[in-house]
Design a protein around this motif. Structure first.
Motif, PDB file in Angstrom:
ATOM      1  N   ALA A   7       0.822  -1.215   0.000  1.00  0.00           N
ATOM      2  CA  ALA A   7       0.000   0.000   0.000  1.00  0.00           C
ATOM      3  C   ALA A   7       0.854   1.262   0.000  1.00  0.00           C
ATOM      4  O   ALA A   7       0.383   2.337  -0.374  1.00  0.00           O
ATOM      5  N   ASP A   8       2.130   1.132   0.412  1.00  0.00           N
ATOM      6  CA  ASP A   8       3.027   2.279   0.443  1.00  0.00           C
ATOM      7  C   ASP A   8       3.773   2.484  -0.880  1.00  0.00           C
ATOM      8  O   ASP A   8       4.543   3.453  -1.013  1.00  0.00           O
ATOM      9  N   SER A   9       3.572   1.582  -1.825  1.00  0.00           N
ATOM     10  CA  SER A   9       4.206   1.734  -3.142  1.00  0.00           C
ATOM     11  C   SER A   9       3.558   2.890  -3.892  1.00  0.00           C
ATOM     12  O   SER A   9       2.378   3.206  -3.691  1.00  0.00           O
ATOM     13  N   LEU A  10       4.317   3.529  -4.756  1.00  0.00           N
ATOM     14  CA  LEU A  10       3.750   4.600  -5.570  1.00  0.00           C
ATOM     15  C   LEU A  10       2.734   4.018  -6.539  1.00  0.00           C
ATOM     16  O   LEU A  10       2.929   2.910  -7.070  1.00  0.00           O
ATOM     17  N   PHE A  11       1.668   4.765  -6.750  1.00  0.00           N
ATOM     18  CA  PHE A  11       0.592   4.238  -7.597  1.00  0.00           C
ATOM     19  C   PHE A  11       1.089   3.931  -9.003  1.00  0.00           C
ATOM     20  O   PHE A  11       0.767   2.884  -9.569  1.00  0.00           O
ATOM     21  N   TYR A  12       1.890   4.824  -9.579  1.00  0.00           N
ATOM     22  CA  TYR A  12       2.311   4.594 -10.958  1.00  0.00           C
ATOM     23  C   TYR A  12       3.227   3.376 -11.059  1.00  0.00           C
ATOM     24  O   TYR A  12       3.267   2.699 -12.095  1.00  0.00           O
ATOM     25  N   GLU A  13       3.970   3.054  -9.964  1.00  0.00           N
ATOM     26  CA  GLU A  13       4.814   1.861  -9.965  1.00  0.00           C
ATOM     27  C   GLU A  13       3.949   0.599  -9.992  1.00  0.00           C
ATOM     28  O   GLU A  13       4.273  -0.375 -10.686  1.00  0.00           O
ATOM     29  N   TYR A  14       2.850   0.632  -9.220  1.00  0.00           N
ATOM     30  CA  TYR A  14       1.917  -0.492  -9.240  1.00  0.00           C
ATOM     31  C   TYR A  14       1.323  -0.652 -10.634  1.00  0.00           C
ATOM     32  O   TYR A  14       1.252  -1.763 -11.187  1.00  0.00           O
ATOM     33  N   TYR A  15       0.909   0.474 -11.228  1.00  0.00           N
ATOM     34  CA  TYR A  15       0.282   0.428 -12.549  1.00  0.00           C
ATOM     35  C   TYR A  15       1.261  -0.093 -13.599  1.00  0.00           C
ATOM     36  O   TYR A  15       0.893  -0.889 -14.475  1.00  0.00           O
ATOM     37  N   GLU A  16       2.509   0.305 -13.501  1.00  0.00           N
ATOM     38  CA  GLU A  16       3.544  -0.133 -14.445  1.00  0.00           C
ATOM     39  C   GLU A  16       3.732  -1.646 -14.362  1.00  0.00           C
ATOM     40  O   GLU A  16       3.835  -2.330 -15.388  1.00  0.00           O
ATOM     41  N   GLN A  17       3.759  -2.170 -13.132  1.00  0.00           N
ATOM     42  CA  GLN A  17       3.914  -3.613 -12.967  1.00  0.00           C
ATOM     43  C   GLN A  17       2.657  -4.349 -13.400  1.00  0.00           C
ATOM     44  O   GLN A  17       2.730  -5.437 -13.984  1.00  0.00           O
ATOM     45  N   TRP A  18       1.505  -3.750 -13.166  1.00  0.00           N
ATOM     46  CA  TRP A  18       0.225  -4.357 -13.570  1.00  0.00           C
ATOM     47  C   TRP A  18       0.178  -4.508 -15.095  1.00  0.00           C
ATOM     48  O   TRP A  18      -0.251  -5.546 -15.606  1.00  0.00           O
ATOM     49  N   ILE A  19       0.631  -3.498 -15.828  1.00  0.00           N
ATOM     50  CA  ILE A  19       0.687  -3.569 -17.286  1.00  0.00           C
ATOM     51  C   ILE A  19       1.594  -4.717 -17.726  1.00  0.00           C
ATOM     52  O   ILE A  19       1.252  -5.494 -18.618  1.00  0.00           O
ATOM     53  N   LYS A  20       2.747  -4.813 -17.090  1.00  0.00           N
ATOM     54  CA  LYS A  20       3.725  -5.839 -17.462  1.00  0.00           C
ATOM     55  C   LYS A  20       3.163  -7.242 -17.247  1.00  0.00           C
ATOM     56  O   LYS A  20       3.334  -8.132 -18.089  1.00  0.00           O
ATOM     57  N   VAL A  21       2.456  -7.431 -16.129  1.00  0.00           N
ATOM     58  CA  VAL A  21       1.947  -8.759 -15.782  1.00  0.00           C
ATOM     59  C   VAL A  21       0.726  -9.147 -16.606  1.00  0.00           C
ATOM     60  O   VAL A  21       0.629 -10.260 -17.133  1.00  0.00           O
ATOM     61  N   TYR A  22      -0.227  -8.212 -16.750  1.00  0.00           N
ATOM     62  CA  TYR A  22      -1.513  -8.556 -17.343  1.00  0.00           C
ATOM     63  C   TYR A  22      -1.663  -8.184 -18.823  1.00  0.00           C
ATOM     64  O   TYR A  22      -2.505  -8.761 -19.518  1.00  0.00           O
ATOM     65  N   LYS A  23      -0.876  -7.253 -19.316  1.00  0.00           N
ATOM     66  CA  LYS A  23      -1.095  -6.769 -20.675  1.00  0.00           C
ATOM     67  C   LYS A  23       0.023  -7.108 -21.648  1.00  0.00           C
ATOM     68  O   LYS A  23      -0.236  -7.320 -22.831  1.00  0.00           O
ATOM     69  N   GLU A  24       1.255  -7.149 -21.163  1.00  0.00           N
ATOM     70  CA  GLU A  24       2.385  -7.383 -22.055  1.00  0.00           C
ATOM     71  C   GLU A  24       2.264  -8.747 -22.732  1.00  0.00           C
ATOM     72  O   GLU A  24       2.131  -9.772 -22.088  1.00  0.00           O
ATOM     73  N   GLY A  25       2.276  -8.752 -24.049  1.00  0.00           N
ATOM     74  CA  GLY A  25       2.174  -9.994 -24.807  1.00  0.00           C
ATOM     75  C   GLY A  25       0.759 -10.477 -25.036  1.00  0.00           C
ATOM     76  O   GLY A  25       0.544 -11.440 -25.775  1.00  0.00           O
ATOM     77  N   ALA A  26      -0.220  -9.824 -24.396  1.00  0.00           N
ATOM     78  CA  ALA A  26      -1.613 -10.264 -24.528  1.00  0.00           C
ATOM     79  C   ALA A  26      -2.432  -9.339 -25.423  1.00  0.00           C
ATOM     80  O   ALA A  26      -3.555  -9.683 -25.807  1.00  0.00           O
ATOM     81  N   ILE A  27      -1.894  -8.160 -25.724  1.00  0.00           N
ATOM     82  CA  ILE A  27      -2.627  -7.190 -26.535  1.00  0.00           C
ATOM     83  C   ILE A  27      -1.746  -6.705 -27.679  1.00  0.00           C
ATOM     84  O   ILE A  27      -0.533  -6.876 -27.666  1.00  0.00           O
ATOM     85  N   ARG A  28      -2.384  -6.097 -28.677  1.00  0.00           N
ATOM     86  CA  ARG A  28      -1.650  -5.571 -29.818  1.00  0.00           C
ATOM     87  C   ARG A  28      -0.765  -4.391 -29.413  1.00  0.00           C
ATOM     88  O   ARG A  28      -1.041  -3.712 -28.408  1.00  0.00           O
TER      89      ARG A  28
END
Length: 310
Positions: A7-28
């Motif tokens: 919860a103390d992580s920066l929001f944009y850092e969480y979002y950046e990792q979320w993109i890498k885990v859930y979106k990278e390689g799965a979307i155009r």
């Protein structure tokens, strides 16, 4: 390598990792670039906001700040891309409650819309201004897109073997990666793989143009050369101005093609198949204004027919 998110992580850092885990390689790539653009805006607008501090008020302020520089629809897309990540953070207990609930989406007034398509007379006038020589050129590209309604990347990927001249058809089965330079790519969706019927004049013209060219090489892309959408749009703009018709884009030629078919009475189902839309719903949404015009004409025709029954 993944980092531990709290919860103390920066929001944009969480979002950046979320993109890498859930979106990278799965979307155009084009969709991925939109997520990365959203990430860039988060770094700019909320560089110090911690994940656990994302509340309804901070989220609404984020949306408001973004909306000051963007139209409402763009702001809505921004909201949707962030919301998906936030809901996952709520599920993981990193954010106490859904801060996106009842968010109000604002935005700048839409810019004046440029014309998206030409009418039949305007298209005919513009096509007459093309310089159709014996060599492949962007003028031939413009003519073919106008005659078939192909997407820009689909037309770039055409090779001589995609033309079936005896049956007057054109096979759409790939696209050309003009943005990243990676050559042939799959089509936008399964429905985009299709055969487009060509008129006899186009068949005669292109049978001569592609004769002797390498069967599996794109006819409009020179080897080792980059292609830019802006270059072809510039050629089309010059022809539109020379013909004294509204300036449209190459994608506008696709809209023009579909519009003329609808006004000619071609069914929505047939237009959807020709354009390679995933469903008729896409066609109906895109050309709603034309369909409504046609419905008004149908009402007049029904009333006229009924009045003749007495």
């Amino acid at each position: 390598m993944l980092h531990t998110i709290t919860a103390d992580s920066l929001f944009y850092e969480y979002y950046e990792q979320w993109i890498k885990v859930y979106k990278e390689g799965a979307i155009r790539n084009v969709t991925m670039n939109k997520y990365l653009m959203t990430l860039a805006w988060l770094k700019k607008l909320i560089p110090d906001l911690k994940l656990g501090d994302m509340t309804r008020i901070t989220y609404q302020q984020l949306i408001n700040d973004y909306a000051e520089l963007h139209e409402r629809q763009t702001t809505m897309d921004f909201h949707h891309q962030i919301k998906c990540a936030i809901l996952d953070a709520v599920d993981e207990g990193l954010i106490a409650r859904d801060p996106t609930r009842k968010a109000i989406i604002k935005g700048k007034a839409p810019r004046e819309k440029k014309p998206k398509y030409l009418n039949q007379f305007e298209l005919h006038t513009m096509l007459n201004s093309l310089e159709l020589t014996q060599d492949i050129s962007w003028d031939w590209f413009i003519l073919l897109v106008a005659k078939t309604g192909m997407r820009f990347s689909e037309a770039l990927a055409l090779t001589p073997k995609d033309f079936d001249f005896p049956h007057q058809t054109l096979s759409i089965n790939k696209t050309w990666d003009y943005k990243c330079g990676n050559g042939f790519l799959p089509t936008k969706n399964k429905s985009s793989v299709r055969k487009i019927q060509m008129d006899w004049l186009t068949v005669i013209q292109f049978s001569g143009l592609v004769k002797g060219l390498p069967e599996d090489k794109p006819i409009f892309v020179k080897q080792g050369k980059s292609v830019y959408n802006s270059t072809v749009n510039g050629v089309l703009e010059r022809h539109c101005k020379a013909a004294n018709v509204p300036v449209i884009t190459i994608h506008g030629l696709r809209h023009t093609h579909a519009s003329l078919l609808l006004f000619a009475g071609v069914s929505i189902a047939s237009v959807a198949r020709r354009l390679g839309h995933a469903s008729m719903t896409t066609t109906q949404k895109t050309y709603l204004h034309i369909i409504q015009e046609l419905e008004n004409k149908d009402i007049d025709l029904v009333m006229r027919s009924l009045s003749e029954l007495c």
